[in-house]
Write an enzyme that holds these catalytic residues in place. Structure first.
Site, PDB file in Angstrom:
ATOM      1  N   ARG A  55       4.801  79.216   7.741  1.00 35.10           N
ATOM      2  CA  ARG A  55       3.318  78.378   7.963  1.00 35.10           C
ATOM      3  C   ARG A  55       3.006  78.167   6.806  1.00 35.10           C
ATOM      4  NH1 ARG A  55      -0.372  81.285  10.089  1.00 35.10           N
ATOM      5  NH2 ARG A  55       0.880  82.086  11.849  1.00 35.10           N
ATOM      6  N   ASP A 102      -7.420  56.188   3.765  1.00 34.99           N
ATOM      7  CA  ASP A 102      -6.189  55.911   4.377  1.00 34.99           C
ATOM      8  C   ASP A 102      -5.244  55.352   3.569  1.00 34.99           C
ATOM      9  OD1 ASP A 102      -3.959  55.580   5.752  1.00 34.99           O
ATOM     10  OD2 ASP A 102      -5.327  55.888   7.789  1.00 34.99           O
ATOM     11  N   TYR A 113      -7.322  51.992  12.019  1.00 32.78           N
ATOM     12  CA  TYR A 113      -6.249  52.671  13.031  1.00 32.78           C
ATOM     13  C   TYR A 113      -6.722  53.166  14.386  1.00 32.78           C
ATOM     14  CZ  TYR A 113      -2.165  55.299  14.586  1.00 32.78           C
ATOM     15  OH  TYR A 113      -1.096  55.707  15.215  1.00 32.78           O
ATOM     16  N   LYS A 123       5.222  56.027   7.959  1.00 32.86           N
ATOM     17  CA  LYS A 123       5.380  54.880   7.433  1.00 32.86           C
ATOM     18  C   LYS A 123       6.228  54.602   6.239  1.00 32.86           C
ATOM     19  CE  LYS A 123       2.685  54.963  11.004  1.00 32.86           C
ATOM     20  NZ  LYS A 123       1.425  54.792  11.136  1.00 32.86           N
TER      21      LYS A 123
HETATM   22  C1  PLP Z   1       0.270  55.645  11.614  1.00 32.38           C
HETATM   23  C2  PLP Z   1      -1.110  55.481  11.093  1.00 32.38           C
HETATM   24  C3  PLP Z   1      -1.700  56.812  11.027  1.00 32.38           C
HETATM   25  C4  PLP Z   1      -1.397  58.062  11.907  1.00 32.38           C
HETATM   26  O1  PLP Z   1      -0.118  58.652  11.348  1.00 32.38           O
HETATM   27  P1  PLP Z   1       0.877  59.507  12.374  1.00 32.38           P
HETATM   28  O2  PLP Z   1       2.109  59.924  11.570  1.00 32.38           O
HETATM   29  O3  PLP Z   1       1.560  58.559  13.300  1.00 32.38           O
HETATM   30  O4  PLP Z   1       0.008  60.593  13.013  1.00 32.38           O
HETATM   31  C5  PLP Z   1      -3.156  56.800  10.407  1.00 32.38           C
HETATM   32  N1  PLP Z   1      -3.286  55.850   9.654  1.00 32.38           N
HETATM   33  C6  PLP Z   1      -2.582  54.592   9.804  1.00 32.38           C
HETATM   34  C7  PLP Z   1      -3.065  53.320   8.715  1.00 32.38           C
HETATM   35  C8  PLP Z   1      -1.438  54.612  10.275  1.00 32.38           C
HETATM   36  O5  PLP Z   1      -0.734  53.511  10.235  1.00 32.38           O
END
Ligand code: PLP
Length: 382
Positions: free
Chosen positions: A46, A170, A98, A195
């Site tokens: 962990r 982000d 998001y 992504k």
């Molecule tokens: C998908 C996404 C998230 C969340 O990420 P997960 O891996 O699905 O938990 C946060 N911010 C943006 C801009 C995203 O596209």
């Protein structure tokens, strides 16, 4: 080292015992100790896993950060960041955000006494007005999701510094190939590695990169204490995927630019949202803070009714109707009913997100096939 070299080599070295060029996937929960508390730097998985460390070192390199911490998902990464805050603290966040971030902030952290103001950060005046004596963090998303608004990271970070607040960006939509927020003054960058970084739609993962020792210590404490960590196989897949980030993004941007121009010229399209278009209000800022304009496009149909949207979206063959983005394959989605359904309709519409908006994640296929696919979907509206 330049960016494309870093995506392959940053923080990587052949494995010590065998010389394996790729790090082994360390499937283990614990590590043998020679004597109580005498070990090779790993005690329990962990806390640390060498496959995870290899991914973290690479991501840190890509964001020009001394530190990176990997998480089980983008949401887990944001959850850990928010836990730096305490009841009474206030956060100013981008309004067009998001959907999952909005849900996390309003439904998990607000009940614990942290307050959020969602503001249109394209205007620094709006940000200034939202500050209170309790403001501890500015949470920026740019390009925004799904309207592709551009927020000027440097001026937001500058404003935050004056008020002793941290700036978190982000960077999921741009990826470090297009935008490096820490170099623009941000204190931490959060990613959904699901992504563009993973790039193949085969994992869920997240990460935070930071140039602050204190933030990093806090994140390490969080992973060790609350355990939102990614498994070794997911770390391996993210590491394998990220090595082609530069090539993939380059092709996605080229394809997206071509399709954005194509959509602009269609009479059956109302508005096209793509920062690469000269007509986009954030074009100049995008040009100055990004290396290219990304693979995401949103647009609305001239026929502004939900039936037309449904017909259009059910008639693409290559663009797969699915949530998510940033993979090699092109996806089409309907933000109002899919990714952003957790944001109340009134708030969505205030941010400019109409029910008829369609979002494309443009992949790396041949652009002629993508254009033909959209052509066919438009024909289905006749
Ligand atoms: C998908 C996404 C998230 C969340 O990420 P997960 O891996 O699905 O938990 C946060 N911010 C943006 C801009 C995203 O596209």
């Amino acid at each position: 080292m330049k960016f494309n070299t870093k995506t392959i080599h940053a923080g990587q070295k052949p494995e010590e015992t065998s010389g394996a060029v790729m790090p082994p996937v360390f499937f283990t929960s614990t590590y043998a100790q020679e004597a109580p508390n005498r070990h090779k730097g790993h005690e329990y998985a962990r806390v640390t896993n060498p496959t995870r460390t290899a991914l973290e070192n690479l991501l840190a390199g890509l964001e020009e950060a001394p530190h990176a911490c990997a998480f089980a998902s983008g949401c887990a990464a944001m959850d850990a960041l928010m836990k730096m805050l305490r009841p009474g603290d206030h956060v100013i966040a981008t309004n067009d955000i998001y959907g999952g971030s909005y849900r996390l902030f309003t439904e998990v952290f607000e009940p614990y006494g942290i307050s959020f103001s969602f503001v249109d950060m394209r205007s620094i005046e709006n940000v200034r007005k939202a500050f209170s004596t309790q403001t501890k963090m500015l949470f920026v998303e740019t390009p925004t999701n799904p309207l592709l608004n551009i927020v000027d990271i440097a001026s937001i970070a500058n404003e935050a510094k004056k008020r002793n607040a941290v700036t978190v960006v982000d960077n999921t939509f741009a990826s470090p190939a297009l935008q490096q927020p820490l170099l623009l003054g941000a204190d931490a960058v959060v990613h959904s590695t699901t992504k563009y970084i993973g790039g193949h739609s085969d994992i869920i993962g997240g990460a935070v990169c930071t140039n602050h020792d204190a933030i990093y210590e806090n994140l390490l404490f969080q992973t060790k204490t609350t355990g939102g960590i990614p498994g070794p196989m997911d770390c391996y897949l993210a590491l394998r995927g990220v090595k082609t980030l530069g090539l993939r993004i380059q092709r996605s941007c080229e394809n997206a630019f071509t399709l954005a121009e194509y959509l602009t010229n269609r009479p059956d399209v109302d508005v096209v949202y793509y920062p690469g278009l000269l007509s986009h209000p954030g074009h100049d800022i995008a040009r100055s803070q990004m290396n290219d304009f990304g693979g995401m496009i949103s647009f609305s149909l001239s026929q502004d009714d939900i039936q037309s949207v449904e017909t259009f979206m059910s008639n693409t063959r290559i663009f797969t109707l699915a949530e998510s983005l940033g993979g090699v394959e092109s996806l089409i989605s309907h933000p109002a009913s899919m990714t952003h359904a957790s944001i109340p309709k009134k708030i969505r519409e205030e941010a400019g997100l109409k029910d008829s908006l369609i979002r494309l994640s443009v992949g790396i296929e041949d652009v002629d096939d993508l254009r033909d696919d959209l052509d066919n979907a438009f024909d289905s509206l006749l």
